[in-house]
Design a protein around this motif. Structure first.
Motif, PDB file in Angstrom:
ATOM      1  N   HIS A  11       0.827  -1.209   0.000  1.00 22.35           N
ATOM      2  CA  HIS A  11       0.000   0.000   0.000  1.00 22.35           C
ATOM      3  C   HIS A  11       0.861   1.260   0.000  1.00 22.35           C
ATOM      4  O   HIS A  11       0.518   2.260  -0.659  1.00 22.35           O
ATOM      5  CB  HIS A  11      -0.925  -0.001   1.216  1.00 22.35           C
ATOM      6  N   PHE A  12       1.968   1.225   0.719  1.00 31.29           N
ATOM      7  CA  PHE A  12       2.838   2.396   0.762  1.00 31.29           C
ATOM      8  C   PHE A  12       3.470   2.662  -0.598  1.00 31.29           C
ATOM      9  O   PHE A  12       3.529   3.809  -1.061  1.00 31.29           O
ATOM     10  CB  PHE A  12       3.917   2.192   1.823  1.00 31.29           C
ATOM     11  N   LEU A  13       3.929   1.621  -1.263  1.00 33.63           N
ATOM     12  CA  LEU A  13       4.519   1.801  -2.588  1.00 33.63           C
ATOM     13  C   LEU A  13       3.480   2.267  -3.599  1.00 33.63           C
ATOM     14  O   LEU A  13       3.780   3.078  -4.484  1.00 33.63           O
ATOM     15  CB  LEU A  13       5.158   0.487  -3.046  1.00 33.63           C
ATOM     16  N   ALA A  14       2.246   1.778  -3.455  1.00 29.00           N
ATOM     17  CA  ALA A  14       1.183   2.240  -4.352  1.00 29.00           C
ATOM     18  C   ALA A  14       0.863   3.709  -4.119  1.00 29.00           C
ATOM     19  O   ALA A  14       0.563   4.450  -5.062  1.00 29.00           O
ATOM     20  CB  ALA A  14      -0.066   1.390  -4.159  1.00 29.00           C
ATOM     21  N   ALA A  15       0.937   4.134  -2.849  1.00 32.70           N
ATOM     22  CA  ALA A  15       0.676   5.543  -2.551  1.00 32.70           C
ATOM     23  C   ALA A  15       1.773   6.442  -3.100  1.00 32.70           C
ATOM     24  O   ALA A  15       1.516   7.551  -3.570  1.00 32.70           O
ATOM     25  CB  ALA A  15       0.538   5.746  -1.041  1.00 32.70           C
ATOM     26  N   LEU A  16       3.020   5.979  -3.054  1.00 31.75           N
ATOM     27  CA  LEU A  16       4.125   6.786  -3.564  1.00 31.75           C
ATOM     28  C   LEU A  16       4.213   6.779  -5.082  1.00 31.75           C
ATOM     29  O   LEU A  16       4.881   7.638  -5.664  1.00 31.75           O
ATOM     30  CB  LEU A  16       5.453   6.275  -2.990  1.00 31.75           C
ATOM     31  N   THR A  82       2.491  10.135   6.683  1.00 33.92           N
ATOM     32  CA  THR A  82       2.182  11.561   6.530  1.00 33.92           C
ATOM     33  C   THR A  82       2.646  12.082   5.180  1.00 33.92           C
ATOM     34  O   THR A  82       1.919  12.821   4.498  1.00 33.92           O
ATOM     35  CB  THR A  82       2.847  12.359   7.658  1.00 33.92           C
ATOM     36  N   LEU A  83       3.852  11.709   4.782  1.00 35.07           N
ATOM     37  CA  LEU A  83       4.352  12.144   3.474  1.00 35.07           C
ATOM     38  C   LEU A  83       3.513  11.568   2.340  1.00 35.07           C
ATOM     39  O   LEU A  83       3.228  12.254   1.348  1.00 35.07           O
ATOM     40  CB  LEU A  83       5.814  11.727   3.322  1.00 35.07           C
ATOM     41  N   GLY A  84       3.105  10.301   2.482  1.00 32.48           N
ATOM     42  CA  GLY A  84       2.257   9.709   1.455  1.00 32.48           C
ATOM     43  C   GLY A  84       0.906  10.392   1.345  1.00 32.48           C
ATOM     44  O   GLY A  84       0.406  10.652   0.241  1.00 32.48           O
TER      45      GLY A  84
END
Length: 350
Positions: A11-16, A82-84
């Motif tokens: 999910h984090f990689l998809a958000a970035l 937060t950055l995402g």
């Protein structure tokens, strides 16, 4: 716990994936400094130490780097999330450059205000630990700034349904939670200070100084300082905030709110407040459309299901109605009526 890590990573990689190079670079810097913290004291060299920020040391670079330093896993997760969120929700509205400026303004302000607060605490207590043992670092300051920005852009959206929590209430709820954790000695004082000064500095920047197509700042009513508090406290907070704003205007720290009148407008006089964002009007329009659609849906649901009382009244009316008249009788009646009409229409004789 470990089985959820691949899902969180995905999910984090998809958000970035949909963010700019600014968000990706900041996320990479946070992750790199976290890995370096296992072998180096990154909080000492890159975090804000109040005693070293003051003269004669002047470690001013720590104002820019303190927001990237994380030493705990939960802090790393909060900073990356937060950055995402900022990259997905704020960057499309502001642009990558403005998001970077916002990140720098919030972190520098958190470092300066935090150092000043600990210096005043040292003056009151004369404990050197407040100057040299405290490390101000981490992404909680920027988290507070992002929550304030989300309150500005999507404050009426629902975050939780049960219990119902709107986005505009999240910043102060999290501040209250951190204050309770601090009273229970579960978090350090720098955590609460970073988040609190992040809220304050981001609101001041967005309220008075951020540049956009309509000028500077956002002077709309829904973004006033009193709206961060419960409704019962808003009159008192608003009075105090207006007094503080008046003092800051006199010392030329903030600008006075000025109304502009466009007398040469073709239709009528146009009144506009400098700094009013068109997103506020769009937000209100979306809310009005949503309320109208819900009302129309309720009306359609009521009209689609007739009540049993209407059916019973209609059946009773049919039962009480007289039978159809006999065709012959109807014809006679029609003939008499027509002759009578002919007689009345005949011209009178003298």
């Amino acid at each position: 716990m470990r089985r959820y890590l691949p899902v969180a990573r995905q999910h984090f990689l998809a958000a970035l994936a949909g963010t700019s190079v600014v968000v990706k670079s900041l996320s990479a810097a946070v992750l790199l400094l976290y890995l370096l913290s296992f072998g180096l004291d990154t909080a000492y060299g890159l975090g804000v130490t109040p005693g070293y920020l003051l003269p004669p040391n002047f470690w001013v670079w720590t104002l820019l780097t303190q927001g990237l330093v994380e030493e705990r896993a939960w802090g790393l997760a909060a900073s990356l999330a937060t950055l995402g969120a900022a990259g997905r929700l704020l960057e499309p509205l502001w642009g990558a450059l403005e998001l970077l400026v916002f990140f720098a303004v919030v972190n520098v302000s958190v470092g300066l205000l935090g150092a000043l607060a600990y210096f005043l605490t040292y003056v009151a207590s004369f404990h050197l630990a407040y100057l040299f043992a405290v490390r101000i670092h981490g992404g909680l300051g920027f988290l507070g700034g992002v929550l304030v920005a989300l309150k500005q852009t999507m404050g009426d959206s629902t975050v939780l349904k049960v219990p119902q929590v709107r986005m505009k209430a999240v910043p102060m709820l999290l501040l209250l939670l951190l204050a309770l954790l601090r009273l229970a000695a579960l978090v350090e004082s720098n955590v609460l200070a970073s988040y609190g000064f992040g809220l304050l500095s981001s609101w001041v920047y967005l309220r008075f100084y951020q540049r956009h197509s309509r000028g500077r700042g956002d002077m709309s009513d829904h973004f006033a300082f009193a709206t961060f508090f419960p409704e019962i406290l808003q009159p008192v907070v608003g009075l105090v905030a207006n007094l503080v704003h008046g003092i800051l205007v006199k010392v030329k720290v903030c600008r006075k709110t000025v109304k502009r009148y466009d007398v040469g407008a073709p239709s009528s006089i146009t009144i506009s407040l400098p700094g009013t964002d068109p997103q506020d009007a769009e937000r209100r329009r979306q809310l009005a459309l949503k309320a109208l659609n819900e009302r129309l849906k309720r009306v359609e649901d009521q009209s689609a299901w007739p009540s049993m009382e209407d059916d019973e009244e209609e059946a009773g009316a049919k039962a009480d109605s007289p039978l159809l008249p006999d065709p012959g009788t109807a014809g006679k009646g029609a003939g008499q009526e027509s002759s009578l009409i002919t007689f009345q229409d005949a011209p009178s004789q003298l």
